[in-house]
Design a protein around this motif. Structure first.
Motif, PDB file in Angstrom:
ATOM      1  N   PHE A  42      36.403  97.013 -19.592  1.00 13.65           N
ATOM      2  CA  PHE A  42      35.939  96.442 -18.964  1.00 13.65           C
ATOM      3  C   PHE A  42      34.434  97.364 -18.389  1.00 13.65           C
ATOM      4  O   PHE A  42      34.494  99.316 -19.068  1.00 13.65           O
ATOM      5  CB  PHE A  42      37.063  96.038 -18.161  1.00 13.65           C
ATOM      6  CG  PHE A  42      37.262  98.084 -16.747  1.00 13.65           C
ATOM      7  CD1 PHE A  42      36.966  98.163 -16.301  1.00 13.65           C
ATOM      8  CD2 PHE A  42      38.361  97.713 -17.233  1.00 13.65           C
ATOM      9  CE1 PHE A  42      36.755  99.245 -15.257  1.00 13.65           C
ATOM     10  CE2 PHE A  42      38.354  99.203 -16.892  1.00 13.65           C
ATOM     11  CZ  PHE A  42      37.586 100.338 -15.844  1.00 13.65           C
ATOM     12  N   TYR A  43      33.048  97.027 -17.942  1.00 10.89           N
ATOM     13  CA  TYR A  43      32.827  97.442 -17.373  1.00 10.89           C
ATOM     14  C   TYR A  43      33.000  98.171 -16.076  1.00 10.89           C
ATOM     15  O   TYR A  43      33.624  97.314 -15.020  1.00 10.89           O
ATOM     16  CB  TYR A  43      31.587  96.524 -17.174  1.00 10.89           C
ATOM     17  CG  TYR A  43      30.305  96.245 -18.211  1.00 10.89           C
ATOM     18  CD1 TYR A  43      29.934  97.293 -19.575  1.00 10.89           C
ATOM     19  CD2 TYR A  43      30.875  95.246 -18.792  1.00 10.89           C
ATOM     20  CE1 TYR A  43      29.754  97.128 -20.704  1.00 10.89           C
ATOM     21  CE2 TYR A  43      30.020  94.841 -19.999  1.00 10.89           C
ATOM     22  CZ  TYR A  43      28.904  96.006 -21.118  1.00 10.89           C
ATOM     23  OH  TYR A  43      28.436  95.313 -21.779  1.00 10.89           O
ATOM     24  N   LEU A  44      32.599  99.255 -15.599  1.00 11.87           N
ATOM     25  CA  LEU A  44      33.310  99.826 -14.765  1.00 11.87           C
ATOM     26  C   LEU A  44      32.563  99.873 -13.564  1.00 11.87           C
ATOM     27  O   LEU A  44      32.768 100.032 -12.387  1.00 11.87           O
ATOM     28  CB  LEU A  44      32.443 101.634 -14.904  1.00 11.87           C
ATOM     29  CG  LEU A  44      33.802 102.366 -15.996  1.00 11.87           C
ATOM     30  CD1 LEU A  44      32.582 103.562 -16.326  1.00 11.87           C
ATOM     31  CD2 LEU A  44      35.312 102.244 -15.276  1.00 11.87           C
ATOM     32  N   SER A  45      31.115  99.378 -13.527  1.00 10.89           N
ATOM     33  CA  SER A  45      30.265  98.936 -12.371  1.00 10.89           C
ATOM     34  C   SER A  45      30.864  97.584 -11.746  1.00 10.89           C
ATOM     35  O   SER A  45      30.890  97.524 -10.705  1.00 10.89           O
ATOM     36  CB  SER A  45      29.266  97.951 -12.978  1.00 10.89           C
ATOM     37  OG  SER A  45      28.712  97.366 -13.730  1.00 10.89           O
ATOM     38  N   GLY A  60      28.543  97.477 -26.065  1.00  7.88           N
ATOM     39  CA  GLY A  60      29.113  96.584 -26.041  1.00  7.88           C
ATOM     40  C   GLY A  60      30.232  97.014 -26.816  1.00  7.88           C
ATOM     41  O   GLY A  60      29.935  98.771 -27.023  1.00  7.88           O
ATOM     42  N   ILE A  61      30.732  96.945 -27.889  1.00 10.08           N
ATOM     43  CA  ILE A  61      32.360  97.492 -28.294  1.00 10.08           C
ATOM     44  C   ILE A  61      31.495  97.537 -28.952  1.00 10.08           C
ATOM     45  O   ILE A  61      31.913  98.576 -30.059  1.00 10.08           O
ATOM     46  CB  ILE A  61      33.728  95.559 -29.017  1.00 10.08           C
ATOM     47  CG1 ILE A  61      33.733  95.493 -27.477  1.00 10.08           C
ATOM     48  CG2 ILE A  61      34.268  96.283 -29.947  1.00 10.08           C
ATOM     49  CD1 ILE A  61      34.420  95.913 -26.704  1.00 10.08           C
ATOM     50  N   ARG A  62      30.688  96.864 -30.244  1.00 10.14           N
ATOM     51  CA  ARG A  62      29.903  97.518 -31.506  1.00 10.14           C
ATOM     52  C   ARG A  62      29.293  98.769 -31.183  1.00 10.14           C
ATOM     53  O   ARG A  62      29.554  99.629 -32.434  1.00 10.14           O
ATOM     54  CB  ARG A  62      28.609  96.184 -32.181  1.00 10.14           C
ATOM     55  CG  ARG A  62      27.800  97.256 -32.924  1.00 10.14           C
ATOM     56  CD  ARG A  62      26.643  96.025 -33.105  1.00 10.14           C
ATOM     57  NE  ARG A  62      25.980  95.958 -32.767  1.00 10.14           N
ATOM     58  CZ  ARG A  62      24.863  97.052 -32.306  1.00 10.14           C
ATOM     59  NH1 ARG A  62      24.856  98.623 -32.915  1.00 10.14           N
ATOM     60  NH2 ARG A  62      23.528  97.086 -31.092  1.00 10.14           N
ATOM     61  N   VAL A 127      37.989 108.058 -27.050  1.00 12.47           N
ATOM     62  CA  VAL A 127      37.558 107.154 -27.045  1.00 12.47           C
ATOM     63  C   VAL A 127      36.586 106.369 -24.868  1.00 12.47           C
ATOM     64  O   VAL A 127      35.238 106.143 -25.339  1.00 12.47           O
ATOM     65  CB  VAL A 127      38.210 105.467 -27.200  1.00 12.47           C
ATOM     66  CG1 VAL A 127      39.462 105.606 -26.404  1.00 12.47           C
ATOM     67  CG2 VAL A 127      37.835 104.016 -26.734  1.00 12.47           C
ATOM     68  N   ASN A 128      37.745 107.565 -24.634  1.00 14.24           N
ATOM     69  CA  ASN A 128      37.062 107.249 -22.941  1.00 14.24           C
ATOM     70  C   ASN A 128      35.372 108.375 -23.332  1.00 14.24           C
ATOM     71  O   ASN A 128      34.258 107.578 -22.359  1.00 14.24           O
ATOM     72  CB  ASN A 128      38.159 108.111 -22.261  1.00 14.24           C
ATOM     73  CG  ASN A 128      38.658 106.960 -21.349  1.00 14.24           C
ATOM     74  OD1 ASN A 128      38.308 106.019 -21.231  1.00 14.24           O
ATOM     75  ND2 ASN A 128      40.310 106.826 -22.116  1.00 14.24           N
ATOM     76  N   ILE A 136      31.949 101.820 -19.400  1.00 16.47           N
ATOM     77  CA  ILE A 136      32.672 101.431 -19.656  1.00 16.47           C
ATOM     78  C   ILE A 136      34.193 102.294 -19.900  1.00 16.47           C
ATOM     79  O   ILE A 136      34.594 103.000 -19.780  1.00 16.47           O
ATOM     80  CB  ILE A 136      32.855 101.020 -21.359  1.00 16.47           C
ATOM     81  CG1 ILE A 136      31.974  99.997 -21.517  1.00 16.47           C
ATOM     82  CG2 ILE A 136      34.418 100.059 -22.180  1.00 16.47           C
ATOM     83  CD1 ILE A 136      31.351  99.219 -22.967  1.00 16.47           C
ATOM     84  N   GLY A 137      35.120 101.272 -19.621  1.00 13.35           N
ATOM     85  CA  GLY A 137      36.406 101.721 -18.871  1.00 13.35           C
ATOM     86  C   GLY A 137      37.599 101.017 -19.390  1.00 13.35           C
ATOM     87  O   GLY A 137      37.097 100.352 -20.220  1.00 13.35           O
ATOM     88  N   PHE A 138      38.900 101.532 -19.838  1.00 18.66           N
ATOM     89  CA  PHE A 138      39.769 101.065 -20.407  1.00 18.66           C
ATOM     90  C   PHE A 138      40.649 100.976 -19.342  1.00 18.66           C
ATOM     91  O   PHE A 138      41.624 101.406 -18.517  1.00 18.66           O
ATOM     92  CB  PHE A 138      40.438 101.121 -21.580  1.00 18.66           C
ATOM     93  CG  PHE A 138      39.246 101.440 -22.958  1.00 18.66           C
ATOM     94  CD1 PHE A 138      39.260 100.206 -23.659  1.00 18.66           C
ATOM     95  CD2 PHE A 138      38.755 102.844 -22.451  1.00 18.66           C
ATOM     96  CE1 PHE A 138      38.154 100.530 -24.402  1.00 18.66           C
ATOM     97  CE2 PHE A 138      37.943 102.737 -23.483  1.00 18.66           C
ATOM     98  CZ  PHE A 138      38.053 100.998 -25.036  1.00 18.66           C
TER      99      PHE A 138
END
Length: 459
Positions: A42-45, A60-62, A127-128, A136-138
């Motif tokens: 997810f976007y942190l913002s 993004g994911i790419r 990954v972080n 982006i975070g998870f």
């Protein structure tokens, strides 16, 4: 889900299909465990979901996959020109994408839980580090806590397009399963056909116990959904032909062949030739085996077709060349390590395995199915054969803990593997899984707001 198998060896008979599964047999000394987990980016913002190509001003994911490729040096896995995963060296693990962008680590086969915990910790750090560069975070829960299905992005992966077209024809929740759920599972070995059968039966019967203990999906679209494991509830109406409790596994004479016969009767999704996924959804593998598949006239079945077909079975425990425990919601890091600990302690120690079988062998198919059906809502408040499930869970955890202690696999500090059970032991003692804790926080500390879950349960 990691890489599709590539093996163009033609199949001449059903016996070869059975033999492919049997080739998974290993001596006890060679038993390994492989842990897989998924998480929502997810976007942190603003806590928005992350598309494959990103959005204006943000990656993004790419970009995460490309960054991980550069960081790790792993081989890219491509699909029609898109990077959709990474393969580790010597077949040791993989990173892949689920349909809605859920980011998955398929861990390498390792000898003990200390190694899988170290692998997970390193993966999350890597990954972080990459995702953080893109804002982006998870978050790791069993069900997407905020986004509608329409808001959820779609990953450019051929097999998922075929599955998404087929799912609404066979159930009402298949698209939710694909795009809005995350799990943690462990893959474990067997030594013989009899060992496989004993482990399959025990783990099928106890899978609802794991579902209850690891329940972590009480939210849908920013609100409480009335379930402890919405992910598990979704599976109840995804595709009954390829999911469920495998009642036949408890029949006399259960074998590799019985599982192969069941899988042969489950409709296919696709046949992959080179980079192309051919949509054969609903077709019979038996027709492919006979060279009579109407969508691909004259095409012969290969071993990769069989391996890929088995990967589209979704029972509570899946048999390939190993057994996959599939009943648990994803959760925080401690729970991601507790899940493999739970099953390793039960299935890799013979005393624990035999005691677990003694516990469940008297349950009949109706009782097992009844437990499976009510656990998504009731969790540890369910019952089985007249016993409260919370009581059963504590007994099962005691067996697992004793099994881990007998393994005597110690880390550098001299600690054995029982330490990884601590978070779930606490849940069993309190009778309250993470789902109920989350619901309590939502009603009290969070004042009915879902946003805090993205900070308090980020991984």
């Amino acid at each position: 889900m990691a890489r599709d198998v590539s093996d163009s060896t033609p199949i001449a008979s059903k016996a070869e299909l059975i033999g492919w599964i049997a080739e998974g047999e290993k001596p006890r000394s060679a038993f390994r465990l492989g842990t897989e987990h998924e998480k929502f980016p997810f976007y942190l913002s603003d806590r928005a979901p992350v598309p494959y190509e990103g959005r204006a001003g943000a990656g993004g994911i790419r970009h995460i996959l490309e960054g991980m490729q550069a960081r790790l040096g792993w081989e890219p896995i491509m699909d029609d020109g898109h990077i959709i995963g990474l393969g580790g060296p010597d077949g040791g693990g993989a990173i892949s994408l689920e349909p809605g962008g859920q980011f998955e680590l398929s861990g390498a086969p390792v000898e003990n839980l200390h190694e899988t915990a170290a692998e997970l910790g390193q993966h999350l750090a890597d990954v972080n580090a990459i995702a953080g560069q893109h804002g982006i975070g998870f978050v790791s829960l069993g069900h997407s806590p905020l986004w509608t299905r329409a808001q959820t992005p779609v990953m450019p992966k051929g097999r998922y397009k075929i599955m998404a077209n087929y799912m609404p024809k066979v159930g009402t929740r298949g698209l939710d399963m694909m795009f809005r759920t995350c799990t943690v599972q462990v893959n474990l070995d067997f030594g013989s056909e009899a060992d496989m059968v004993r482990k399959l039966r025990v783990s099928l019967a106890l899978q609802p116990v794991a579902t209850a203990l690891f329940a972590a999906s009480p939210f849908t679209e920013g609100q409480l959904n009335g379930f402890q494991s919405m992910r598990s509830e979704i599976w109840r109406d995804t595709d009954k032909a390829r999911s469920g409790m495998l009642a036949f596994a408890f029949d006399e004479g259960m074998s590799y062949e019985a599982y192969a016969d069941w899988a042969l009767d489950v409709p296919m999704y696709f046949v992959k030739r080179g980079p192309i996924y051919h949509d054969v959804a609903g077709a019979s593998f038996r027709d492919l085996l006979a060279g009579k598949l109407k969508q691909l006239p004259g095409e012969e079945a290969t071993m990769s077709d069989w391996a890929n077909h088995l990967s589209t079975m979704f029972p509570e425990v899946r048999l390939k060349r190993f057994l996959e425990m599939r009943g648990a919601d994803a959760g925080p890091e401690g729970m991601l390590n507790a899940l493999p600990a739970f099953w390793v302690g039960l299935l890799y120690d013979q005393t624990a395995l035999d005691a677990a079988w003694d516990l469940v062998k008297g349950w009949n198919a109706s009782e097992r199915q009844g437990l499976r059906d009510c656990v998504p809502k009731l969790g540890l408040q369910a019952s089985i054969a007249g016993r409260p499930l919370a009581e059963v869970a504590r007994e099962v955890l005691a067996l697992s803990r004793a099994g881990l202690a007998r393994r005597t696999r110690r880390d550098a500090a001299g600690r054995d593997e029982t330490l990884y059970l601590d978070p779930v032991m606490e849940i069993a003692e309190r009778g309250q899984p993470l789902a109920l804790d989350l619901a309590d926080r939502f009603r009290t500390n969070w004042n009915g707001r879902i946003e805090p879950v993205f900070t308090e349960f980020a991984v």
